[in-house]
Design a protein around this motif. Structure first.
Motif, mmCIF file in Angstrom:
data_model
loop_
_atom_site.group_PDB
_atom_site.id
_atom_site.type_symbol
_atom_site.label_atom_id
_atom_site.label_comp_id
_atom_site.label_asym_id
_atom_site.label_seq_id
_atom_site.Cartn_x
_atom_site.Cartn_y
_atom_site.Cartn_z
ATOM 1 N N GLU A 273 5.352 19.365 -3.799
ATOM 2 C CA GLU A 273 4.000 19.622 -3.305
ATOM 3 C C GLU A 273 3.084 20.096 -4.432
ATOM 4 O O GLU A 273 1.968 20.529 -4.183
ATOM 5 C CB GLU A 273 4.038 20.647 -2.165
ATOM 6 C CG GLU A 273 4.699 20.108 -0.903
ATOM 7 C CD GLU A 273 4.023 18.854 -0.364
ATOM 8 O OE1 GLU A 273 2.786 18.797 -0.306
ATOM 9 O OE2 GLU A 273 4.753 17.913 0.004
ATOM 10 N N ASP A 274 3.547 20.026 -5.683
ATOM 11 C CA ASP A 274 2.715 20.430 -6.816
ATOM 12 C C ASP A 274 1.431 19.610 -6.848
ATOM 13 O O ASP A 274 1.407 18.455 -6.437
ATOM 14 C CB ASP A 274 3.472 20.235 -8.134
ATOM 15 C CG ASP A 274 4.668 21.175 -8.264
ATOM 16 O OD1 ASP A 274 4.756 22.135 -7.481
ATOM 17 O OD2 ASP A 274 5.509 20.927 -9.152
ATOM 18 N N ASP A 275 0.357 20.230 -7.348
ATOM 19 C CA ASP A 275 -0.931 19.541 -7.423
ATOM 20 C C ASP A 275 -0.918 18.399 -8.426
ATOM 21 O O ASP A 275 -1.573 17.380 -8.225
ATOM 22 C CB ASP A 275 -2.048 20.520 -7.787
ATOM 23 C CG ASP A 275 -2.366 21.472 -6.650
ATOM 24 O OD1 ASP A 275 -2.058 21.140 -5.488
ATOM 25 O OD2 ASP A 275 -2.915 22.548 -6.928
ATOM 26 N N VAL A 276 -0.213 18.573 -9.530
ATOM 27 C CA VAL A 276 -0.172 17.553 -10.574
ATOM 28 C C VAL A 276 1.283 17.149 -10.797
ATOM 29 O O VAL A 276 2.125 17.987 -11.120
ATOM 30 C CB VAL A 276 -0.783 18.070 -11.894
ATOM 31 C CG1 VAL A 276 -0.659 17.025 -12.989
ATOM 32 C CG2 VAL A 276 -2.239 18.481 -11.686
ATOM 33 N N VAL A 277 1.549 15.857 -10.605
ATOM 34 C CA VAL A 277 2.893 15.334 -10.788
ATOM 35 C C VAL A 277 2.762 14.054 -11.610
ATOM 36 O O VAL A 277 2.153 13.080 -11.162
ATOM 37 C CB VAL A 277 3.577 15.032 -9.428
ATOM 38 C CG1 VAL A 277 4.957 14.437 -9.634
ATOM 39 C CG2 VAL A 277 3.650 16.289 -8.572
ATOM 40 N N SER A 278 3.335 14.042 -12.809
ATOM 41 C CA SER A 278 3.150 12.902 -13.716
ATOM 42 C C SER A 278 3.735 11.607 -13.166
ATOM 43 O O SER A 278 3.240 10.528 -13.475
ATOM 44 C CB SER A 278 3.743 13.201 -15.087
ATOM 45 O OG SER A 278 5.157 13.375 -14.987
ATOM 46 N N SER B 188 0.831 -1.203 0.000
ATOM 47 C CA SER B 188 0.000 0.000 0.000
ATOM 48 C C SER B 188 0.867 1.256 0.000
ATOM 49 O O SER B 188 1.837 1.336 0.751
ATOM 50 C CB SER B 188 -0.891 0.033 1.247
ATOM 51 O OG SER B 188 -1.880 -0.961 1.190
ATOM 52 N N VAL B 189 0.476 2.233 -0.823
ATOM 53 C CA VAL B 189 1.171 3.516 -0.905
ATOM 54 C C VAL B 189 0.111 4.617 -0.858
ATOM 55 O O VAL B 189 -0.815 4.610 -1.665
ATOM 56 C CB VAL B 189 1.994 3.634 -2.210
ATOM 57 C CG1 VAL B 189 2.671 4.986 -2.304
ATOM 58 C CG2 VAL B 189 3.009 2.501 -2.295
ATOM 59 N N GLU B 190 0.264 5.556 0.066
ATOM 60 C CA GLU B 190 -0.780 6.557 0.238
ATOM 61 C C GLU B 190 -0.291 8.003 0.164
ATOM 62 O O GLU B 190 -1.058 8.901 -0.156
ATOM 63 C CB GLU B 190 -1.475 6.325 1.579
ATOM 64 C CG GLU B 190 -2.690 7.191 1.765
ATOM 65 C CD GLU B 190 -3.522 6.756 2.942
ATOM 66 O OE1 GLU B 190 -4.691 6.438 2.718
ATOM 67 O OE2 GLU B 190 -3.006 6.744 4.073
ATOM 68 N N GLU B 191 0.960 8.258 0.437
ATOM 69 C CA GLU B 191 1.432 9.633 0.513
ATOM 70 C C GLU B 191 1.773 10.208 -0.861
ATOM 71 O O GLU B 191 2.187 9.480 -1.762
ATOM 72 C CB GLU B 191 2.663 9.714 1.418
ATOM 73 C CG GLU B 191 2.357 9.393 2.858
ATOM 74 C CD GLU B 191 3.595 9.430 3.749
ATOM 75 O OE1 GLU B 191 4.715 9.654 3.236
ATOM 76 O OE2 GLU B 191 3.431 9.210 4.951
ATOM 77 N N ASN B 192 1.661 11.513 -0.993
ATOM 78 C CA ASN B 192 1.965 12.196 -2.246
ATOM 79 C C ASN B 192 3.425 12.075 -2.662
ATOM 80 O O ASN B 192 3.760 12.306 -3.813
ATOM 81 C CB ASN B 192 1.600 13.683 -2.157
ATOM 82 C CG ASN B 192 0.133 13.920 -2.387
ATOM 83 O OD1 ASN B 192 -0.549 13.116 -3.015
ATOM 84 N ND2 ASN B 192 -0.366 15.019 -1.857
ATOM 85 N N ARG B 193 4.306 11.682 -1.748
ATOM 86 C CA ARG B 193 5.727 11.578 -2.089
ATOM 87 C C ARG B 193 6.060 10.296 -2.846
ATOM 88 O O ARG B 193 7.166 10.125 -3.327
ATOM 89 C CB ARG B 193 6.591 11.701 -0.844
ATOM 90 C CG ARG B 193 6.450 10.541 0.125
ATOM 91 C CD ARG B 193 7.189 10.837 1.423
ATOM 92 N NE ARG B 193 6.999 9.765 2.354
ATOM 93 C CZ ARG B 193 7.924 8.864 2.657
ATOM 94 N NH1 ARG B 193 9.113 8.930 2.116
ATOM 95 N NH2 ARG B 193 7.655 7.912 3.517
#
Length: 177
Positions: A76-81, A60-65
Motif C-alpha cells: 500500500e506504499d504511495d510510491v512503488v517502482s 486494462s489494468v487499474e488496481e495498485n496491486r
C-alpha cells in the motif's frame, strides 16, 4: 474480494474466446462448439478488459496491486517502482507461450479502452484509454498531476489517454496525447 474471481470482459479471435478477469485472462477454443480451455495467464492488476488485434492482446489494468512483471506482491506504499497501472500488450501468436511485450503506464490506470486503427496507415493502431482510479503522484509517474481542471489545466483527473502502437514495433507503444 469477490471480484478476484469475476470475469470482466471478453474478446473473440480465430475461434478463440479470451476472457479477462481481475487476475489475468483465459482463452478457450470455441471452434468446435464445446469450449476447451487452451490458455491461462496469471497477471494480477484488476479490471482485465481485453481487446485483440491480430496477434496482440491488450489488457486494462487499474488496481495498485498490478506489477510490471505480472507478480502478485502487494503493498500500500504511495510510491512503488514496480507498480503497473495502464495497458498491457501481450504477443499471443503462440498460445503455448504468450508473453507480455509492452506495459504502457498511465496516470489513472485503465478501466476500459478502445482500439482505433489509423485511417490510412495499416501499421498504426491507437488505443483510447480511460482510467477511473485516483491520479498517481508524480513521485511514482512523473507525467501525472492531480487537481481540478479549473485550477490545474494539466490535471490527469479527467483525461483520456491516446496510445500509439506501431504494429511492427508494439513494444515501443507510448502515450501520444
Amino acid at each position: 474480494g469477490l471480484l478476484a474471481l469475476a470475469n470482466s470482459d471478453m474478446a473473440m479471435a480465430d475461434g478463440k474466446l479470451f476472457v479477462g478477469n481481475f487476475n489475468g485472462f483465459n482463452a478457450y477454443d470455441v471452434s468446435s462448439g464445446t469450449p476447451e480451455l487452451v490458455l491461462s495467464v496469471v497477471c494480477p492488476g484488476g479490471q482485465g478488459d481485453l481487446s485483440i488485434h491480430g496477434d496482440l492482446l491488450f489488457m486494462s489494468v487499474e488496481e495498485n496491486r498490478g506489477r510490471l512483471n505480472c507478480g502478485a506482491a502487494t503493498t500500500e506504499d504511495d510510491v512503488v517502482s514496480q507498480r503497473f497501472r495502464g495497458i498491457r500488450i501481450f504477443d499471443i501468436s503462440d498460445l503455448n507461450a504468450p508473453r507480455q511485450i509492452a506495459a504502457v503506464q498511465t496516470c489513472r490506470g485503465s478501466h476500459t479502452h478502445t482500439l482505433v486503427p489509423h485511417p490510412t496507415d495499416a501499421n498504426v493502431l491507437y488505443i483510447y484509454n480511460s482510467g477511473t482510479a485516483d491520479v498517481r503522484g508524480s513521485a511514482e509517474l512523473a507525467i501525472c498531476t492531480d487537481g481540478q481542471p479549473d485550477q490545474n489545466p494539466e490535471t490527469a483527473l479527467f483525461s483520456i489517454d491516446v496510445i500509439k502502437v506501431e504494429l511492427n514495433r508494439p513494444q515501443d507503444a507510448a502515450i501520444v496525447n
